[in-house]
Write an enzyme that holds these catalytic residues in place. Structure first.
Site, PDB file in Angstrom:
ATOM      1  N   GLN A 192       0.823  -1.218   0.000  1.00 20.21           N
ATOM      2  CA  GLN A 192       0.000   0.000   0.000  1.00 20.21           C
ATOM      3  C   GLN A 192       0.854   1.263   0.000  1.00 20.21           C
ATOM      4  OE1 GLN A 192       0.046  -2.335   2.370  1.00 20.21           O
ATOM      5  NE2 GLN A 192      -0.179  -1.502   4.441  1.00 20.21           N
ATOM      6  N   SER A 238      16.607 -10.561   0.996  1.00 21.39           N
ATOM      7  CA  SER A 238      18.058 -10.448   0.997  1.00 21.39           C
ATOM      8  C   SER A 238      18.755 -11.801   0.838  1.00 21.39           C
ATOM      9  CB  SER A 238      18.507  -9.793   2.306  1.00 21.39           C
ATOM     10  OG  SER A 238      19.808  -9.319   2.207  1.00 21.39           O
ATOM     11  N   GLN A 260      22.544 -12.972   7.594  1.00 19.83           N
ATOM     12  CA  GLN A 260      21.657 -12.830   6.446  1.00 19.83           C
ATOM     13  C   GLN A 260      20.320 -13.498   6.717  1.00 19.83           C
ATOM     14  OE1 GLN A 260      20.762 -10.880   3.466  1.00 19.83           O
ATOM     15  NE2 GLN A 260      22.939 -10.943   3.892  1.00 19.83           N
ATOM     16  N   HIS A 263      17.226 -11.844   8.645  1.00 15.75           N
ATOM     17  CA  HIS A 263      16.440 -10.753   8.068  1.00 15.75           C
ATOM     18  C   HIS A 263      14.993 -11.133   7.846  1.00 15.75           C
ATOM     19  CE1 HIS A 263      19.000  -7.339   7.243  1.00 15.75           C
ATOM     20  NE2 HIS A 263      19.958  -8.128   6.794  1.00 15.75           N
ATOM     21  N   GLU A 328      23.281 -10.898  -4.264  1.00 17.78           N
ATOM     22  CA  GLU A 328      23.206  -9.533  -3.746  1.00 17.78           C
ATOM     23  C   GLU A 328      24.509  -9.192  -3.011  1.00 17.78           C
ATOM     24  OE1 GLU A 328      20.423  -7.002  -0.606  1.00 17.78           O
ATOM     25  OE2 GLU A 328      20.448  -9.188  -0.536  1.00 17.78           O
ATOM     26  N   HIS A 329      24.880 -10.051  -2.066  1.00 16.29           N
ATOM     27  CA  HIS A 329      26.133  -9.889  -1.324  1.00 16.29           C
ATOM     28  C   HIS A 329      27.031 -11.088  -1.605  1.00 16.29           C
ATOM     29  CE1 HIS A 329      22.934  -8.020   1.279  1.00 16.29           C
ATOM     30  NE2 HIS A 329      23.775  -7.006   1.200  1.00 16.29           N
ATOM     31  N   ASP A 362      26.645  -3.055   5.404  1.00 20.66           N
ATOM     32  CA  ASP A 362      25.290  -2.729   5.816  1.00 20.66           C
ATOM     33  C   ASP A 362      25.215  -1.395   6.545  1.00 20.66           C
ATOM     34  OD1 ASP A 362      24.099  -4.938   4.750  1.00 20.66           O
ATOM     35  OD2 ASP A 362      24.009  -6.074   6.616  1.00 20.66           O
ATOM     36  N   GLU A 416      13.704   3.422 -44.307  1.00 25.73           N
ATOM     37  CA  GLU A 416      12.746   3.077 -43.253  1.00 25.73           C
ATOM     38  C   GLU A 416      11.320   3.506 -43.613  1.00 25.73           C
ATOM     39  OE1 GLU A 416      14.197   4.595 -39.544  1.00 25.73           O
ATOM     40  OE2 GLU A 416      15.887   3.206 -39.501  1.00 25.73           O
ATOM     41  N   HIS A 421      10.508  12.498 -42.353  1.00 25.50           N
ATOM     42  CA  HIS A 421      11.864  12.642 -41.817  1.00 25.50           C
ATOM     43  C   HIS A 421      12.777  13.235 -42.897  1.00 25.50           C
ATOM     44  CE1 HIS A 421      10.449  10.184 -38.529  1.00 25.50           C
ATOM     45  NE2 HIS A 421      11.644  10.204 -37.940  1.00 25.50           N
TER      46      HIS A 421
END
Length: 433
Positions: A192, A238, A260, A263, A328-329, A362, A416, A421
């Site tokens: 939301q 993560s 990790q 999380h 990611e890491h 981090d 084209e 053009h």
């Protein structure tokens, strides 16, 4: 619990399964929910935001409660320790110092043939920054998102974060926001919040770009609103992939795995090592460190579903698997990490050596910890100053310069099938009106 496998197992399929954890049937069901939330907020604005905040976050709010007041911001400083304030300010300094080196410069080139070309960088007008909450408070994420945006020159920063108990937001989060220059904060989270930022409501403004990590609902919402607004990347849930040799400390490696996994139940933690003894010792160390872990249940769930230890043939093989996973890491807990670095092509952030845990990145190192996940590091990058900038091409031709290229334009445009053009150039060359 954490499994150990060898290359006799289909390692690639196991890694792909973990990488695809945001695309399974349960996630597809969540996506349907997210679509409904987005469309309802788009139609109903604040009314829908308040409804979903009560349904998902168990917080009953009125529209006037959404924005955090100036008195709440002032009071936040009285509810954190001097040590925490000092740490927030140190992190701010480190993050700002890093990102000030990364600001792209506009440029103009005046060619000898009377052609002017260039590139002009300008910030977005308004950026929406998502800061997760719920299981924990993340003042570090405030700094990692807001400081690059501020350095980019974004004139208006809007932050959203889920409300906690009694409608409150952690004082450390509010202090970090103010230290980073944010004054406009709304107590709303989840899909939301992303919908409100993407479409705007009676209270929350529509933004140009949404940045910041979140849970699977937030990630799906960002994915679905992309195009209506820009996004930094698909950041979350993560993950860490650790490559470790026989000299790595198993207790340290275990702590990094748990750092990790704690999380989120969908977090992923993977160890690749050529040393069977280290693999076994890390597994034992993980189990020991879990005994009194405050987040034991959700951490164990993450390890059971998305945790893995793989005994590989060599460190080079580990690098090959790492590139396929595109974590990611990525931690290189090896004696000579610089020798492996050229083998790594895909990773959000790379941590080198035995003394560089992911926690350094981090909180304090400087580069943003908002990073691409679920294989997106193959094509995406960490959040940075560039995230909040767009560039425009600058082009100017003199009449003489246009005449020199007119024939080539004529040929290409005719090929084209675009006669106007051709005409737009010919009329200028012939000086027709």
């Amino acid at each position: 619990m954490l499994r150990i496998i060898t290359q006799q197992t289909d390692v690639r399929s196991e890694l792909q399964r973990i990488c695809d954890r945001t695309n399974d049937e349960q996630v597809l069901h969540k996506e349907a929910t997210v679509r409904e939330v987005l469309q309802t907020v788009k139609r109903q604005g604040d009314k829908a935001v308040l409804h979903y905040t009560e349904e998902f976050d168990n917080s009953i709010l009125k529209a006037e409660d959404l924005r955090v007041t100036s008195s709440e911001l002032d009071a936040a400083y009285q509810h954190i320790s001097k040590d925490l304030l000092a740490a927030i300010r140190l992190a701010s300094q480190q993050i700002e110092a890093f990102h000030r080196q990364r600001v792209p410069k506009s440029w103009i080139h005046f060619g000898d043939n009377e052609v002017v070309l260039g590139k002009r960088y300008t910030p977005v007008d308004i950026a929406g920054l998502y800061v997760p909450g719920g299981r924990a408070s993340y003042p570090s994420t405030v700094l990692m998102n807001a400081i690059p945006a501020k350095i980019a020159g974004v004139p208006r920063l809007v932050m959203v974060t889920p409300p906690g108990g009694s409608k409150g937001i952690a004082p450390a989060v509010l202090v970090a926001a103010q230290e980073a220059g944010i004054k406009e904060i709304y107590r709303v989270g989840g899909a939301q919040a992303i919908a409100a930022l993407a479409y705007g409501t009676q209270t929350i403004p529509r933004v140009d770009i949404i940045a910041g990590p979140g849970n699977i609902y937030v990630t799906l919402a960002k994915k679905l609103v992309y195009g209506t607004v820009g996004i930094d990347c698909l950041a979350g849930p993560s993950e860490v992939l650790i490559i470790a040799d026989e000299n790595a400390n198993p207790v340290h490696v275990a702590a990094d795995i748990l750092a990790q996994a704690e999380h989120d139940p969908m977090a992923a933690a993977i160890l690749l090592t050529p040393d069977p003894a280290l693999a076994k010792n890390v597994k034992v160390a993980v189990e020991r460190q879990l005994i009194d872990h405050p987040r034991r249940i959700s951490t164990e769930k993450a390890l059971a579903h998305h945790g893995l230890i793989v005994i590989v043939e060599s460190l080079a093989t580990a690098c090959d698997f790492a590139n396929e996973f595109a974590p990611e890491h990525l931690e290189l807990e090896v004696e000579d990490p610089w020798s492996l670095l050229p083998l790594i092509r895909h990773a959000g952030a790379i941590f080198l050596g035995y003394s560089t845990p992911e926690a350094v990145g981090d909180y304090i190192a400087g580069p943003s910890h908002t990073l691409p996940t679920s294989g997106a590091a193959r094509y995406a990058s960490a959040l940075g100053v560039e995230t909040f900038l767009k560039h425009s091409s600058i082009i100017q031709y003199s009449p003489q310069a246009l005449e020199k290229v007119a024939n080539a334009i004529d040929i290409l445009a005719s090929a084209e099938g675009l006669p106007s053009h051709v005409d737009s150039v010919r009329r200028r060359i012939q000086k027709e009106k």
